[in-house]
Design a protein around this motif. Structure first.
Motif, mmCIF file in Angstrom:
data_model
loop_
_atom_site.group_PDB
_atom_site.id
_atom_site.type_symbol
_atom_site.label_atom_id
_atom_site.label_comp_id
_atom_site.label_asym_id
_atom_site.label_seq_id
_atom_site.Cartn_x
_atom_site.Cartn_y
_atom_site.Cartn_z
ATOM 1 N N VAL A 11 34.956 -12.047 44.786
ATOM 2 C CA VAL A 11 33.368 -11.619 45.014
ATOM 3 C C VAL A 11 32.893 -10.949 43.673
ATOM 4 C CG1 VAL A 11 31.786 -10.276 46.331
ATOM 5 C CG2 VAL A 11 33.407 -11.688 47.466
ATOM 6 N N LEU A 12 33.846 -10.028 43.199
ATOM 7 C CA LEU A 12 33.544 -9.097 42.163
ATOM 8 C C LEU A 12 32.999 -9.882 40.819
ATOM 9 C CD1 LEU A 12 32.893 -6.427 40.585
ATOM 10 C CD2 LEU A 12 35.297 -6.261 40.237
ATOM 11 N N ALA A 13 34.082 -10.983 40.675
ATOM 12 C CA ALA A 13 33.947 -11.738 39.610
ATOM 13 C C ALA A 13 32.355 -12.663 39.576
ATOM 14 C CB ALA A 13 34.961 -12.764 39.347
ATOM 15 N N VAL A 14 32.090 -13.033 40.746
ATOM 16 C CA VAL A 14 30.709 -13.633 40.847
ATOM 17 C C VAL A 14 29.709 -12.743 40.688
ATOM 18 C CG1 VAL A 14 29.250 -14.856 42.575
ATOM 19 C CG2 VAL A 14 31.689 -15.341 42.467
ATOM 20 N N LEU A 15 29.736 -11.358 41.124
ATOM 21 C CA LEU A 15 28.833 -10.365 40.866
ATOM 22 C C LEU A 15 28.795 -10.186 39.282
ATOM 23 C CD1 LEU A 15 29.491 -8.033 43.763
ATOM 24 C CD2 LEU A 15 27.541 -9.436 43.582
ATOM 25 N N GLU A 16 29.806 -10.094 38.541
ATOM 26 C CA GLU A 16 29.682 -10.027 37.132
ATOM 27 C C GLU A 16 28.834 -11.226 36.434
ATOM 28 O OE1 GLU A 16 30.743 -7.397 35.594
ATOM 29 O OE2 GLU A 16 31.191 -6.462 37.479
ATOM 30 N N VAL A 17 29.151 -12.238 36.916
ATOM 31 C CA VAL A 17 28.284 -13.391 36.348
ATOM 32 C C VAL A 17 26.763 -13.177 36.901
ATOM 33 C CG1 VAL A 17 27.858 -15.969 36.521
ATOM 34 C CG2 VAL A 17 30.202 -15.318 36.516
ATOM 35 N N ARG A 18 26.534 -12.880 37.812
ATOM 36 C CA ARG A 18 25.104 -12.753 38.624
ATOM 37 C C ARG A 18 24.675 -11.455 37.555
ATOM 38 N NH1 ARG A 18 20.517 -13.744 38.916
ATOM 39 N NH2 ARG A 18 19.283 -13.183 40.503
ATOM 40 N N LEU A 19 25.184 -10.406 37.387
ATOM 41 C CA LEU A 19 24.794 -9.350 36.393
ATOM 42 C C LEU A 19 24.441 -9.873 35.088
ATOM 43 C CD1 LEU A 19 27.093 -6.250 37.485
ATOM 44 C CD2 LEU A 19 24.674 -6.331 37.569
ATOM 45 N N TYR A 20 25.242 -10.283 34.742
ATOM 46 C CA TYR A 20 24.954 -11.072 33.244
ATOM 47 C C TYR A 20 23.799 -11.926 33.331
ATOM 48 C CZ TYR A 20 25.350 -13.961 28.972
ATOM 49 O OH TYR A 20 25.239 -14.487 27.569
ATOM 50 N N ASP A 21 23.567 -12.656 34.239
ATOM 51 C CA ASP A 21 22.131 -13.309 34.483
ATOM 52 C C ASP A 21 20.968 -12.428 34.527
ATOM 53 O OD1 ASP A 21 23.379 -15.820 34.100
ATOM 54 O OD2 ASP A 21 23.527 -16.092 36.109
ATOM 55 N N ILE A 22 21.035 -11.402 35.419
ATOM 56 C CA ILE A 22 19.765 -10.836 35.639
ATOM 57 C C ILE A 22 19.641 -9.835 34.399
ATOM 58 C CG2 ILE A 22 19.104 -8.501 36.910
ATOM 59 C CD1 ILE A 22 21.225 -9.505 39.169
ATOM 60 N N TRP A 23 20.754 -9.508 33.699
ATOM 61 C CA TRP A 23 20.310 -8.531 32.290
ATOM 62 C C TRP A 23 19.568 -9.509 31.267
ATOM 63 C CZ3 TRP A 23 19.997 -3.495 31.980
ATOM 64 C CH2 TRP A 23 19.700 -3.059 30.680
ATOM 65 N N GLY A 24 19.757 -10.629 31.463
ATOM 66 C CA GLY A 24 19.134 -11.459 30.414
ATOM 67 C C GLY A 24 20.060 -12.168 29.510
ATOM 68 N N GLY A 25 21.155 -12.512 30.069
ATOM 69 C CA GLY A 25 22.405 -12.957 29.243
ATOM 70 C C GLY A 25 22.240 -14.713 28.957
#
Length: 119
Positions: free
Chosen positions: A105-119
Motif C-alpha cells: 500500500v505504501l508503494a502504491v501511495l508513493e506512485v500516487r504522490l508522484y502523480d499528484i505532485w506533477g511527475g
C-alpha cells in the motif's frame, strides 16, 4: 517533491513487503528485525512528510491540489506504523501478511504522490 526520495521510499516499502511476505510464507509472525525494517521505512516516510510540508510552506504547489497531496502524505506516513501495530495484535503469520500488505500500500501511495505532485 524529491523524486529520488519517493523512489527510495517505494522500493524500501516493496522490499519490506517481500521480506514480511517471505516470513508469512514460512508461517512466522513479525520479529524484531521486521520492526527495525518498518522503522527504516517509516523514517523515510517521515522525511518525505517533512520535505512535502516545507515545499508547500515555500509556496510550491502540487498539480492536482494541496488538500489531496497532504492527505496522501499523511496516509503514507501512517501506513507502515499502523500495519506494525496490527501485526503486534496478531502474533501469527497473519501479522506478517498485514505488514506485507502495508508495504505494498505504501508503494502504491508513493506512485500516487508522484502523480499528484506533477511527475
Amino acid at each position: 517533491m524529491l523524486n529520488a526520495l519517493t523512489l527510495l521510499t517505494g522500493v524500501a516499502a516493496l522490499l519490506l513487503a517481500a521480506w514480511c511476505g517471505w516470513a508469512a510464507y514460512r508461517d512466522q509472525p513479525t520479529k524484531d528485525w521486521h520492526f527495525i525494517g518498518m522503522a527504516v521505512v517509516s523514517l523515510l516516510a517521515v522525511v518525505q512528510l517533512v520535505i512535502g510540508i516545507v515545499q508547500l510552506a515555500r509556496g510550491e504547489k502540487p498539480e492536482q491540489g494541496t488538500t489531496i497531496f497532504v492527505a496522501y502524505l499523511l496516509g503514507a506516513f501512517a501506513c507502515v506504523p499502523a500495519a506494525g501495530l496490527m501485526s503486534l495484535a496478531e502474533r501469527t503469520r497473519w501479522g506478517s501478511v498485514t505488514v506485507a500488505a502495508g508495504g505494498v500500500v505504501l508503494a502504491v501511495l508513493e506512485v500516487r504522490l508522484y502523480d499528484i505532485w506533477g511527475g
